[in-house]
Design an enzyme around this catalytic site. Structure first.
Site, PDB file in Angstrom:
ATOM      1  N   ARG A 604       0.804  -1.221   0.000  1.00  8.72           N
ATOM      2  CA  ARG A 604       0.000   0.000   0.000  1.00  8.72           C
ATOM      3  C   ARG A 604       0.831   1.262   0.000  1.00  8.72           C
ATOM      4  O   ARG A 604       0.334   2.308  -0.339  1.00  8.72           O
ATOM      5  CB  ARG A 604      -0.956   0.000   1.194  1.00  8.72           C
ATOM      6  CG  ARG A 604      -1.963  -1.107   1.080  1.00  8.72           C
ATOM      7  CD  ARG A 604      -3.067  -1.040   2.101  1.00  8.72           C
ATOM      8  NE  ARG A 604      -3.784  -2.307   2.069  1.00  8.72           N
ATOM      9  CZ  ARG A 604      -3.592  -3.279   2.919  1.00  8.72           C
ATOM     10  NH1 ARG A 604      -2.744  -3.128   3.918  1.00  8.72           N
ATOM     11  NH2 ARG A 604      -4.238  -4.421   2.800  1.00  8.72           N
ATOM     12  N   VAL A 605       2.074   1.206   0.447  1.00 10.33           N
ATOM     13  CA  VAL A 605       2.864   2.441   0.445  1.00 10.33           C
ATOM     14  C   VAL A 605       4.131   2.327  -0.382  1.00 10.33           C
ATOM     15  O   VAL A 605       4.737   3.326  -0.721  1.00 10.33           O
ATOM     16  CB  VAL A 605       3.237   2.872   1.881  1.00 10.33           C
ATOM     17  CG1 VAL A 605       2.005   3.272   2.648  1.00 10.33           C
ATOM     18  CG2 VAL A 605       3.990   1.796   2.603  1.00 10.33           C
TER      19      VAL A 605
END
Ligand code: ATP
Ligand code: MG
Length: 741
Positions: A604-605
Site C-alpha cells: 500500500r505504500v
C-alpha cells in the site's frame, strides 16, 4: 567338530583382517583422535576466559563447610565423564556440553566460596564490627521508613499492617522499641494499627532486617552476600590468585557495610508455579511488565495483576522455583541489552549468546516494550528497500519503514524471501534482525550458515526462541528483537527486521493467556492478540529528519492453513500491515518460485518508494499478469483458443518465467528493470523460458560492454523518455541479431 571348524574359520578371518586392515583401522582411530583433540582445543579457545575452576587454595580450605571439597571433587569427576560422553557426539553438542559443564562447575564453586565467606563473616572481627553499627542502621531505617500506596491500600482493607524485625542475634531492647514506635506512628497517621513481630534468624549471619507490609529494609550479611554473589558472575576465575582476590573482595564487601548499603526492596511469596507461569502474592506496588527475581536466581516478568495475586511468566527454568519461597522486585521493567556488539551473533530473547561465541558486553539496555514513534515523529515512506527479488521489487515494492506481511502455507518459501532480502542489504549499511519464533533449531542453524556464507551475518543479529524454548521466551522474542532494532533506528540507521513467524507467536501468547486464566475468544486466542501484534508492528517506522531519519522495516511472516487468509490471526496481521506478499502453494508446486500470487499481493505504500524507472515499467505488469492468470485458468482444458488469447497467454507465461528466481541470487534494480522491459516489449521471445536468468545476465553484460550510456541511464533509475525506450529496444534487438549470427 562343527564348533572347532567355525572357531578356526573365525580365527583365520580375524588374522586376515588383522594383517590387511590393521593400518587402515589405526589410521581411522588416529585421525579420529586428532579430530577430537582439535575440537577440544577449539572449544578451549572459545572458552578463552577458560573458566576452568581452579583448586581451592590451602589457606581457605579449612574455612569451607564440611564436605564441600568432596562435593567439588565429585562435580569434577562427573564433569570428566560428561566430557568423555561428549567426545562421542558431534562437534556442536560437544562444545555446548563442555560449556554447560564449565558453567555448572563454576556455579558450584562460587557457591562454595560464598559459603566460606559466610562462615568467616559470622566470626571475629566482622561480628563485633557489625554489632557496633547497629544503632546507626536503626537510625537509617527509621529515617527511611515510609508507607507505599500498596501498604495504604492493604490497610484500608484489613485495618492492620504486619511489621517484622528479624535479626541474627538478640537486639538491644532500645532499638526494638524505637523502630516499633516509629512504625506505629506512621501507620497510625493513616488510621491503622500494626502487628509487630520480633524474630531471630541465625541464617542472616549478622545485622537485621525490617519489614513493613511488603517493603523490606535490609541490612544483613545474608543480603550483602546475596548481592555480591550475583555480581560474581562477571568475574574471571583462572587460578589461585583470582580465588584469593575474590574471597578478599567478598569479605571486604561485608566489612564495608554502611547505611548506603541498606537494600530496600519489596518482597512477595510464590503461591504456585506450573508450565512457566508463576502466581505470587505480596509485591503490592508492582507494575505490569516489571521483572521479579526468585530465590533460585531465575527471573520473570509480570503479566497479570489481580486483587490478591500477581501472575508472571518465568524466563528459563521454572522447575527450580518452589511455592512458598520469597520473590523480590528487581525495580525495573523487562529489558534487553542492545548495541553494535550484537551484530553477527545468535542470541536468546534476553540477549544471551547461543552461538558459543563468548559473552556479549554492552553498556546499554532498552525495555522490550516501548511505545511506537508518534505520528508527528514519523515521515512518509519514500526510500526503497530492495529485496533483490524481481517478483517483489517490481510488483509489491517495499519502502523503508514499511510493514509488509509475508503470508502463505507451510513450505511455500516464506523464510527464503526474508533471507534473500537480508542478503540483498549487503553494502547498504542496513542492520538486519532475524527473529526466529518457534522454529526448529536446525532451521535456524541453516539460516545462520547461509547468511554467513553470503557475508550477511556481519550486519545481522538472530534472536532465537526455538520450538524447544518456553512459551514465555517465544512471547518476548519479537519484542526483544524490536528493541534491538530501535537502538539503531534512533541513531539514524536503517533496520530490517523479520519476525518468523507471528502465527507461532500468537500460539505462544495463547498458551500463556490460558495459563494465566484469561478468557479466550475467537479460535481460543485471547481478546488482546490483535493489540499484541499491533503494538509490535507499529514500532516499525520511518522517522522524520528531526528525529534522525532512521527507519525500521518489518517483514512479519504468517503461516496459513490451506491458503485460508481469512482466519483470525492472518486477518489481524493483514489489517495491521501496509500490504502482504501472498505465497501460493499451487504456484509453488507448478515450479513458479518465488510463488508470489500477484492478485492477492499488495503493497500500500511501497510504490511511493519505487524508482521512477521501475514504476514506469511495472505499471501495467500487475494487470497483465492478473489477466493472464485468469485466462490461464479458463483455457486450461481447451486446446483451441483464438490468436489474441494465445498471444496474451504466451506473453503472460513468458513474464511468469522471467519472474522466477533462485534463492540467494538477488538482482540489482536496473538488471530487474532491463529484464522486465525486454520481456514486456516482446524482445525475449527466443529466450529459453526455463532459464530467463541466463538471458537477463547475457543481456546486461552485453549492454554494459556495448552501450554503457544506456546502462548509466538505467542505473540512475529515472523515467525513460520515448527516445530512450526506442534506443533501448534497438540495442536489445541488435544484441539478439549478433547472438543469432
Ligand atoms: P516453513 O513453513 O517450513 O517455515 P517456508 O514457507 O518458510 O517453510 P522455506 O523454508 O523458505 O519455506 O522454503 C521451503 C522450500 O522451498 C525450501 O526447501 C527451499 O529451498 C525451497 N525454495 C524456496 N524458495 C525457493 C526458490 N526461489 N527457488 C527454489 N527453491 C526455493
Ligand atoms: Mg519458514
Amino acid at each position: 567338530m562343527d564348533f572347532i571348524y567355525s572357531v578356526a574359520n573365525f580365527l583365520i578371518l580375524a588374522a586376515i583382517l588383522w594383517i590387511f586392515g590393521r593400518k587402515a583401522i589405526g589410521r581411522i582411530f588416529s585421525s579420529r583422535r586428532e579430530r577430537i583433540g582439535r575440537q577440544l582445543d577449539e572449544a578451549e579457545r572459545i572458552e578463552n576466559s577458560t573458566v576452568t575452576p581452579p583448586e581451592i587454595p590451602a589457606a581457605f580450605s579449612d574455612a569451607l563447610p564440611a564436605g564441600a571439597e568432596e562435593e567439588i571433587r565429585a562435580v569434577r569427576a562427573a564433569a570428566g565423564e560428561k566430557v568423555l560422553a561428549a567426545e562421542k557426539k558431534t562437534e556442536q553438542t560437544e562444545r555446548a556440553m563442555r560449556r554447560e559443564m564449565l558453567a555448572d562447575t563454576r556455579e558450584r564453586f562460587l557457591d562454595t566460596l560464598v559459603g566460606a565467606a559466610r562462615k568467616m563473616a559470622g566470626e571475629e572481627p566482622y561480628a563485633s564490627a557489625l554489632r557496633a553499627k547497629e544503632e546507626t542502621f536503626a537510625d537509617a531505617i527509621i529515617a527511611r521508613m515510609e508507607l507505599t500506596p500498596g501498604d495504604i491500600a492493604y490497610l484500608k482493607r484489613h485495618d492492620v499492617l504486619y511489621v517484622t524485625l528479624t535479626s541474627a542475634h538478640p537486639l538491644p531492647q532500645s532499638i526494638v522499641d524505637r523502630i516499633g514506635k516509629r512504625a506505629e506512628e506512621m501507620v497510625g497517621a493513616v488510621g491503622g494499627r500494626i502487628s509487630y513481630w520480633v524474630r531471630e534468624d541465625p541464617e542472616l549471619v549478622g545485622g537485621f532486617r525490617f519489614r513493613v507490609g511488603d517493603t523490606v529494609y535490609d541490612f544483613t550479611v545474608a543480603d550483602r552476600l546475596y548481592q555480591l554473589r550475583r555480581d560474581l558472575g562477571r568475574r574471571m576465575l583462572r587460578g589461585d590468585e583470582d580465588v584469593r582476590a575474590l574471597l578478599d573482595d567478598l569479605l571486604a564487601g561485608i566489612g564495608q557495610m554502611d547505611c548506603d548499603g541498606i537494600s530496600e526492596f519489596q518482597l512477595g511469596r510464590v503461591l504456585s508455579v506450573s508450565d512457566g507461569v508463576c502466581w505470587m502474592d505480596g509485591l503490592a506496588d508492582i507494575m505490569y511488565g516489571e521483572v521479579v527475581e526468585f530465590e533460585s536466581g531465575e527471573r520473570g516478568m509480570v503479566l497479570d495483576i489481580e486483587v490478591d495475586r500477581i501472575g508472571c511468566v518465568v524466563y528459563g527454568r521454572y522447575e527450580k522455583i518452589e511455592s512458598g519461597t520469597p520473590v523480590r522486585r528487581v525495580g525495573r521493567i523487562a529489558s534487553v541489552p542492545v548495541g553494535e556488539e550484537f551484530l553477527g551473533r545468535v542470541v536468546d530473547p534476553l540477549g544471551r549468546p547461543l552461538d558459543g561465541g563468548g559473552r556479549i558486553f554492552t553498556e546499554q539496555r532498552r525495555p522490550i516494550e516501548h511505545p511506537a514513534p508518534a505520528i508527528p515523529d514519523r515521515a512518509a515512506v519514500t526510500r526503497p528497500m530492495h529485496t533483490g527479488i524481481k517478483a517483489i521489487d517490481a510488483l509489491v515494492p517495499i519502502g523503508r519503514g514499511q510493514r509488509e506481511l509475508i503470508i502463505g502455507d507451510r513450505q511455500t518459501g516464506k523464510t527464503s524471501i526474508a533471507v534473500d532480502a537480508i542478503i540483498n542489504q549487503k553494502g547498504t549499511g542496513t542492520v538486519c534482525i532475524y527473529v526466529a519464533i518457534g522454529q526448529k533449531d536446525s532451521t535456524v542453524m541453516e539460516i545462520r550458515d547461509k547468511l554467513e556464507k553470503y557475508g550477511a551475518m556481519e550486519y545481522t543479529t538472530i534472536v532465537c526462541a526455538p520450538a524447544s524454548a518456553s512459551a514465555s521466551f517465544q512471547y518476548i522474542a519479537p519484542f526483544a528483537g524490536a528493541a534491538m532494532g530501535e537502538y539503531f533506528m534512533e541513531r539514524g540507521g536503517d533496520v530490517l527486521i523479520v519476525y518468523d513467524d507471528l502465527s507461532k507467536h500468537a500460539v505462544a501468547y495463547r498458551e500463556l493467556s490460558l495459563l494465566l486464566g484469561r478468557p479466550s475468544g475467537r479460535e481460543a486466542y485471547p481478546g488482546d492478540v490483535f493489540y499484541l501484534h499491533a503494538r509490535l508492528l507499529e514500532r516499525a517506522a520511518q522517522l522524520s529528519p528531526e528525529n534522525g531519519g532512521g527507519s525500521m522495516t518489518a517483514l512479519p511472516i504468517i503461516e496459513t492453513l490451506a491458503g485460508d487468509i481469512s482466519a483470525y490471526i492472518p486477518t489481524n496481521v493483514i489489517s495491521i500491515t501496509d500490504g502482504q506478499i501472498f505465497l501460493d502453494s499451487d504456484l509453488f508446486r507448478e515450479g513458479q518460485k518465488p510463488a508470489v500470487n500477484v492478485g492477492l499481493s499488495v503493497s500500500r505504500v511501497g510504490s511511493a518508494a519505487q524508482t521512477r524507472l521501475m514504476k514506469q515499467l511495472s505499471a501495467r505488469l500487475r494487470m497483465d499478469l492478473a489477466q493472464y492468470r485468469e485466462l490461464a485458468g479458463f483455457t486450461q482444458f481447451g486446446s483451441d483458443v483464438d490468436a489474441l488469447t494465445r498471444k496474451v497467454l504466451d506473453a503472460g507465461s513468458r513474464m511468469m518465467a522471467a519472474l522466477r528466481q533462485n534463492r540467494y541470487e538477488p538482482l540489482e534494480d536496473w538488471r530487474q528493470a532491463l529484464l522486465i522491459f525486454a520481456v514486456s516489449e516482446g524482445l525475449a521471445d527466443d529466450a529459453d523460458p526455463d532459464d530467463m536468468d541466463a538471458f537477463g545476465r547475457r543481456l546486461a553484460q552485453a549492454l554494459e560492454e556495448t552501450r554503457p550510456e544506456i546502462v548509466r541511464l538505467l542505473r540512475s533509475g529515472s523515467k525513460l523518455s520515448e527516445e530512450d525506450r526506442a534506443a533501448l529496444r534497438e540495442a536489445i534487438r541488435q544484441l539478439g541479431r549478433t547472438e543469432a549470427a
